[in-house]
Design a protein around this motif. Structure first.
Motif, short mmCIF file in Angstrom:
data_model
loop_
_atom_site.label_atom_id
_atom_site.label_comp_id
_atom_site.label_asym_id
_atom_site.label_seq_id
_atom_site.Cartn_x
_atom_site.Cartn_y
_atom_site.Cartn_z
N GLN A 20 -12.65 -4.03 14.08
CA GLN A 20 -12.32 -3.31 12.87
C GLN A 20 -12.27 -4.30 11.71
O GLN A 20 -11.63 -5.35 11.82
CB GLN A 20 -10.97 -2.62 13.04
N THR A 21 -12.94 -3.99 10.62
CA THR A 21 -12.91 -4.84 9.43
C THR A 21 -11.79 -4.36 8.52
O THR A 21 -11.73 -3.20 8.15
CB THR A 21 -14.26 -4.80 8.69
N VAL A 22 -10.91 -5.28 8.18
CA VAL A 22 -9.75 -4.98 7.35
C VAL A 22 -9.97 -5.66 6.00
O VAL A 22 -10.13 -6.87 5.92
CB VAL A 22 -8.45 -5.49 8.04
N GLN A 23 -9.99 -4.84 4.94
CA GLN A 23 -10.34 -5.32 3.60
C GLN A 23 -9.16 -5.76 2.75
O GLN A 23 -9.33 -6.51 1.80
CB GLN A 23 -11.08 -4.20 2.84
N GLY A 24 -7.96 -5.27 3.07
CA GLY A 24 -6.80 -5.58 2.23
C GLY A 24 -5.52 -5.07 2.86
O GLY A 24 -5.51 -4.57 4.00
N PRO A 25 -4.40 -5.18 2.14
CA PRO A 25 -3.10 -4.81 2.69
C PRO A 25 -2.99 -3.36 3.13
O PRO A 25 -2.36 -3.07 4.15
CB PRO A 25 -2.12 -5.09 1.55
N PHE A 26 -3.61 -2.44 2.39
CA PHE A 26 -3.54 -1.03 2.78
C PHE A 26 -4.27 -0.79 4.10
O PHE A 26 -3.72 -0.16 5.01
CB PHE A 26 -4.11 -0.14 1.67
N ASP A 27 -5.48 -1.33 4.23
CA ASP A 27 -6.22 -1.24 5.49
C ASP A 27 -5.43 -1.88 6.63
O ASP A 27 -5.40 -1.37 7.75
CB ASP A 27 -7.57 -1.95 5.40
N ALA A 28 -4.82 -3.02 6.32
CA ALA A 28 -4.06 -3.74 7.35
C ALA A 28 -2.87 -2.92 7.83
O ALA A 28 -2.60 -2.86 9.04
CB ALA A 28 -3.58 -5.09 6.80
N LEU A 29 -2.18 -2.28 6.90
CA LEU A 29 -1.02 -1.46 7.28
C LEU A 29 -1.45 -0.30 8.18
O LEU A 29 -0.81 -0.02 9.19
CB LEU A 29 -0.30 -0.95 6.03
N ILE A 30 -2.55 0.33 7.86
CA ILE A 30 -3.08 1.41 8.70
C ILE A 30 -3.43 0.87 10.09
O ILE A 30 -3.10 1.47 11.11
CB ILE A 30 -4.28 2.09 8.04
N CYS A 31 -4.09 -0.27 10.11
CA CYS A 31 -4.46 -0.91 11.38
C CYS A 31 -3.21 -1.22 12.21
O CYS A 31 -3.16 -0.95 13.41
CB CYS A 31 -5.26 -2.17 11.09
N LEU A 32 -2.21 -1.80 11.57
CA LEU A 32 -0.97 -2.16 12.26
C LEU A 32 -0.27 -0.93 12.83
O LEU A 32 0.30 -0.97 13.92
CB LEU A 32 -0.03 -2.89 11.31
N MET A 33 -0.30 0.17 12.11
CA MET A 33 0.44 1.36 12.54
C MET A 33 -0.36 2.23 13.52
O MET A 33 0.24 2.89 14.37
CB MET A 33 0.84 2.17 11.31
N ASP A 34 -1.69 2.22 13.42
CA ASP A 34 -2.49 3.14 14.23
C ASP A 34 -3.19 2.50 15.42
O ASP A 34 -3.49 3.19 16.39
CB ASP A 34 -3.56 3.82 13.36
N THR A 35 -3.49 1.22 15.35
CA THR A 35 -4.37 0.60 16.35
C THR A 35 -3.73 -0.55 17.11
O THR A 35 -4.21 -0.92 18.16
CB THR A 35 -5.66 0.09 15.65
N TRP A 36 -2.68 -1.10 16.58
CA TRP A 36 -2.11 -2.34 17.12
C TRP A 36 -1.63 -2.17 18.55
O TRP A 36 -0.96 -1.20 18.88
CB TRP A 36 -0.96 -2.79 16.23
N PRO A 37 -1.93 -3.14 19.43
CA PRO A 37 -1.56 -3.00 20.85
C PRO A 37 -0.08 -3.23 21.16
O PRO A 37 0.45 -2.68 22.11
CB PRO A 37 -2.42 -4.04 21.55
N ASP A 38 0.60 -4.07 20.36
CA ASP A 38 2.00 -4.39 20.65
C ASP A 38 2.80 -4.32 19.35
O ASP A 38 2.65 -5.16 18.48
CB ASP A 38 2.11 -5.78 21.26
#
Length: 80
Positions: A20-38
């Protein structure tokens, strides 16, 4: 600054799906909340906090980027 972008995107590789390509803080927050394994590590918690702060203008997007990369290392995820 919900549309703030990082100087360089971060590509995160997940074991259960494609990178997944993360472009900035908003994308990162979505990634952290929806996809993160731990969702329990201290760096994960810090990354969520820094990303929220960057979106609200209390931290720089680049500070959030560094903490996000640190959380990816904590979770043993590949980053490029």
């Amino acid at each position: 600054m919900p549309n703030a972008k990082w100087s360089s995107p971060v590509e995160v590789g997940f074991a259960h799906k494609a990178s997944q390509t993360v472009q900035g803080p908003f994308d990162a927050l979505i990634c952290l909340m929806d996809t993160w394994p731990d969702m329990r590590g201290p760096r994960y918690v810090a990354a969520r906090s820094f990303c929220r702060a960057a979106i609200e203008g209390r931290k720089s997007p680049e500070e959030a980027r560094e903490v996000f990369i640190s959380a990816a290392k904590e979770a043993k995820l590949r980053t490029h």
